[in-house]
Write an enzyme that holds these catalytic residues in place. Structure first.
Site, PDB file in Angstrom:
ATOM      1  N   GLY A 242      13.113  12.057 -21.248  1.00  0.00           N
ATOM      2  CA  GLY A 242      12.053  11.779 -22.204  1.00  0.00           C
ATOM      3  C   GLY A 242      10.978  10.907 -21.604  1.00  0.00           C
ATOM      4  O   GLY A 242      10.815  10.824 -20.383  1.00  0.00           O
ATOM      5  N   SER A 243      10.265  10.219 -22.472  1.00  0.00           N
ATOM      6  CA  SER A 243       9.114   9.440 -22.040  1.00  0.00           C
ATOM      7  C   SER A 243       9.528   8.116 -21.413  1.00  0.00           C
ATOM      8  O   SER A 243      10.630   7.602 -21.647  1.00  0.00           O
ATOM      9  CB  SER A 243       8.191   9.166 -23.226  1.00  0.00           C
ATOM     10  OG  SER A 243       8.799   8.256 -24.130  1.00  0.00           O
ATOM     11  N   VAL A 246      10.239   5.235 -24.152  1.00  0.00           N
ATOM     12  CA  VAL A 246      11.543   5.383 -24.817  1.00  0.00           C
ATOM     13  C   VAL A 246      12.669   5.183 -23.809  1.00  0.00           C
ATOM     14  O   VAL A 246      13.705   4.585 -24.120  1.00  0.00           O
ATOM     15  CB  VAL A 246      11.657   6.751 -25.505  1.00  0.00           C
ATOM     16  CG1 VAL A 246      13.037   6.916 -26.146  1.00  0.00           C
ATOM     17  CG2 VAL A 246      10.575   6.910 -26.557  1.00  0.00           C
ATOM     18  N   GLY A 247      12.462   5.641 -22.571  1.00  0.00           N
ATOM     19  CA  GLY A 247      13.457   5.419 -21.524  1.00  0.00           C
ATOM     20  C   GLY A 247      13.731   3.948 -21.293  1.00  0.00           C
ATOM     21  O   GLY A 247      14.874   3.547 -21.030  1.00  0.00           O
ATOM     22  N   GLU A 264      15.655  11.018 -16.525  1.00  0.00           N
ATOM     23  CA  GLU A 264      14.464  11.693 -15.997  1.00  0.00           C
ATOM     24  C   GLU A 264      13.339  11.408 -16.978  1.00  0.00           C
ATOM     25  O   GLU A 264      13.368  11.847 -18.123  1.00  0.00           O
ATOM     26  CB  GLU A 264      14.686  13.200 -15.866  1.00  0.00           C
ATOM     27  CG  GLU A 264      13.462  13.918 -15.289  1.00  0.00           C
ATOM     28  CD  GLU A 264      13.482  15.408 -15.524  1.00  0.00           C
ATOM     29  OE1 GLU A 264      12.465  15.945 -15.994  1.00  0.00           O
ATOM     30  OE2 GLU A 264      14.535  16.032 -15.253  1.00  0.00           O
TER      31      GLU A 264
END
Length: 488
Positions: A242-243, A246-247, A264
Site C-alpha cells: 500500500g501507500s 499507511v505503511g 511493498e
C-alpha cells in the site's frame, strides 16, 4: 479438504460480500454491512459485510488452529493445489476480468495483464512447494554434525490494495500458503468482490478450510481491526502492500507488538535518459510507463531525468509521445483522481510549466495526462507520489547528476536507464537506491522469477518465486553429536 464449490461471480447471500472464515461464508450481520460506490456516478454497485474486532479475532483463531495441520501438508499436495488454482482462474478468466473492470475501474488491457500474470505466477510458485530445503553447514567442532530446517513462520496477516486488485492479492496470499503458513487476508473495502472471488478460487482448488480466511471492513473500522490482528498472538508475520503513509502506521504497529513485516510501498520511480539512448523509443516507453492504468501502479514512472546534451531533442519527442494519449483511463475512486489533480495544480501554482496537460479532468475520475517541467523542491510533486497520470521532467548536466537526482527521494522502488552501453548501465544501476532497475524498458517491468521489492521508504522484503516464499520461512539450526562433545 472442503468439497463445496462457490461460483466466482456470486458474492454471497442477498448480494452481500461475506467474510470467509473457516472455509465458508460467515453469517452476515446486517448492522455491519457497508456500501461500495462507483467512481463514475457514485451509485452503489456492491455491498459487503464489514468485520468487527470479534470477527478479526475469530479469523486469527481459526488460522492458528489450522496451522497445526497445514504446516505438515507435504509439498507435492501444496503444489497440486496451486496448479489447480491456476486452472480454475483460467476457467473463470472472463468473469474475473469483468469484476476487475467493474469494481476497480480498470481497462481491459490492465485486466488482461493481471489475469494472465497471475495464471503464470501460480504455476511458477506451485513448483517451489517441493523445493523448500535446509542446509548442512560444516561444523568446526569435532564430533558435531549440523543441519538446518526451513519451517513456516506461522499464520500471516496479508493486507493487499485495490490498484492491481487481483495480482497483488494473489501473490501476497500465495507466498505464505506455499511456505506452509495459514493466512488471514484483509481484503480492500474498495474491491471486496474481486478479493472474494480470488479467495473462492483458492478454496475451490483445495486449500483446506481455515488455511485462508478473508475479512474486509469499512474505513471507519480499519484501524481497530488491523491493530487487533497485528496484536493477536497467532499472527507471526505481516505483509502489507500500500501507500507510504499507511505503511508507516502498519510498521509502527508491528514494532509495538514485535511482529516482523514485509512491505511493498509507493514509489517515485525515475527514468534516466542518457546521450546514447534511443530517444524515440525512450520517450514512448516513459510516457506509457507514466500513464498506463491512470498511473495507479506503484512502479509507474513519475520522474524522467535527461542529460542536457540531448534534452532539447528528447523533450520534443516526449511531448509528441505524450500528446498521443489524451485519456489515461479512470481512477478507481474519484478521490484518487482529485488527489493527482491537486498535486499537479499545486506545482503549476508554484511555477511548474506543463509540457502537455495540466490541472483538470478529462472526465469524472479521470485526471488529464500531464508532463510538467521546471519542478522545484517546494512543490508537492517533487517527492509526493501522485498515483495519477503525471510525469515530471528534469534536465541535468550528466549521468552522475542524473543518479544523484534519482536518489534524492524518500522512495526507492524502481528505476530505468535508457542507454546503449550495457556496462555503463550496470555501473549506474548499482548506484541507484532502488529495488530494481531496468535497461531500455519501463519502470514497471516485472519478471515472474526475479525478486521484486523496494528500498528506503518503498519498503523491504522481496516477492516473486522462491524469494516471496522465503519471507515466510524461518531457519532452525540442529546440532547433533555425542553428549560429551556437547558438554564442552
Amino acid at each position: 479438504m472442503s468439497a463445496k464449490v462457490y461460483r466466482t461471480t456470486d458474492p454471497g447471500p442477498d448480494g452481500i460480500v461475506p467474510l470467509f472464515i473457516g472455509g465458508e461464508p460467515y453469517p452476515i450481520d446486517e448492522a455491519r454491512v457497508f456500501d461500495v460506490h462507483s467512481p463514475q456516478d457514485n451509485k452503489r454497485f456492491a455491498r459487503a459485510h464489514g468485520a468487527s474486532k470479534a470477527d478479526a479475532i475469530k479469523a486469527a483463531d481459526v488460522a492458528w488452529e489450522t496451522f497445526a495441520t497445514w504446516k505438515h501438508v507435504v509439498g507435492n499436495r501444496r503444489r497440486d493445489i496451486f496448479w489447480r488454482a491456476s486452472d480454475i482462474l483460467n476457467e473463470r478468466a472472463e468473469e474475473m476480468k469483468a469484476l476487475l473492470m467493474l469494481e476497480t475501474n480498470c481497462g481491459i488491457e490492465a485486466a488482461n495483464r493481471q489475469v494472465n500474470f497471475v495464471f503464470q505466477m501460480l504455476r511458477e510458485l506451485a513448483g517451489y512447494a517441493t523445493k523448500i530445503a535446509g542446509t548442512t553447514p560444516e561444523a568446526q567442532t569435532p564430533g558435531i554434525f549440523t543441519l538446518t530446517l526451513k519451517q513456516p513462520i506461522g499464520p500471516a496477516l496479508v493486507i493487499a490494495p485495490w490498484n492491481a486488485a487481483l495480482l497483488l492479492a494473489a501473490r501476497a496470499i500465495a507466498g505464505p500458503l506455499v511456505a506452509g503458513c495459514t493466512v488471514v487476508f484483509k481484503a480492500s473495502e474498495l474491491c471486496p468482490r474481486v478479493h472474494h472471488a480470488l479467495v473462492k478460487i483458492y478454496h475451490d482448488a483445495g486449500i483446506p478450510a481455515g488455511a485462508l480466511n478473508k475479512i474486509q471492513c469499512g474505513r471507519q473500522d480499519a484501524a481497530v481491526v488491523t491493530e487487533t490482528l497485528i496484536a493477536h498472538h497467532a499472527i507471526k508475520k505481516v505483509e502489507f502492500i500500500g501507500s507510504n503513509p499507511v505503511g508507516a502506521i502498519i510498521g509502527s504497529l508491528c514494532g509495538k507488538y514485535l511482529k516482523p513485516i514485509f512491505m511493498e510501498l509507493g514509489g517515485k520511480s525515475p527514468a534516466l535518459v542518457l546521450e546514447d539512448a534511443n530517444l524515440q523509443q525512450a520517450a514512448e516507453l516513459i510516457v506509457r510507463g507514466a500513464f498506463f492504468h491512470h498511473g495507479q501502479i506503484c512502479f509507474s514512472t513519475e520522474r524522467v531525468i535527461v542529460v542536457e546534451a540531448v534534452a532539447e531533442e528528447f523533450t520534443a519527442l516526449l511531448k509528441a509521445a505524450g500528446e498521443k494519449i489524451t485519456y489515461a483511463g479512470t481512477a478507481a475512486q474519484l478521490r484518487f483522481a482529485e488527489h493527482a489533480e491537486e498535486v499537479i495544480a499545486d506545482a503549476v501554482a508554484k511555477g511548474a510549466i506543463p509540457l502537455i496537460g495540466g490541472p483538470g479532468f478529462v472526465s469524472i475520475a479521470s485526471a488529464r495526462p500531464t508532463i510538467l517541467t521546471k519542478i522545484t523542491k517546494e512543490m508537492r510533486i517533487s517527492d509526493e507520489e501522485t498515483f495519477g497520470p503525471s510525469l515530471s521532467l528534469y534536465v541535468v548536466k550528466d549521468a552522475d547528476e542524473a543518479v544523484k537526482l534519482a536518489n534524492d527521494s524518500k522512495y526507492g522502488l524502481s528505476a530505468s536507464i535508457h542507454t546503449k552501453d550495457m556496462l555503463r548501465f550496470v555501473k549506474l544501476a548499482a548506484e541507484i537506491e532502488v529495488g530494481q532497475v531496468s535497461m531500455n524498458s519501463m519502470t514497471l517491468f516485472e519478471e515472474l522469477t526475479a525478486p521484486l521489492g523496494g528500498a528506503k521508504g518503498s519498503g523491504w522484503g522481496r516477492a516473486n518465486a522462491f524469494h516471496g516464499i522465503e519471507e515466510f520461512l524461518v531457519e532452525k539450526m540442529l546440532y547433533i553429536g555425542p553428549p560429551e562433545v556437547g558438554a564442552h
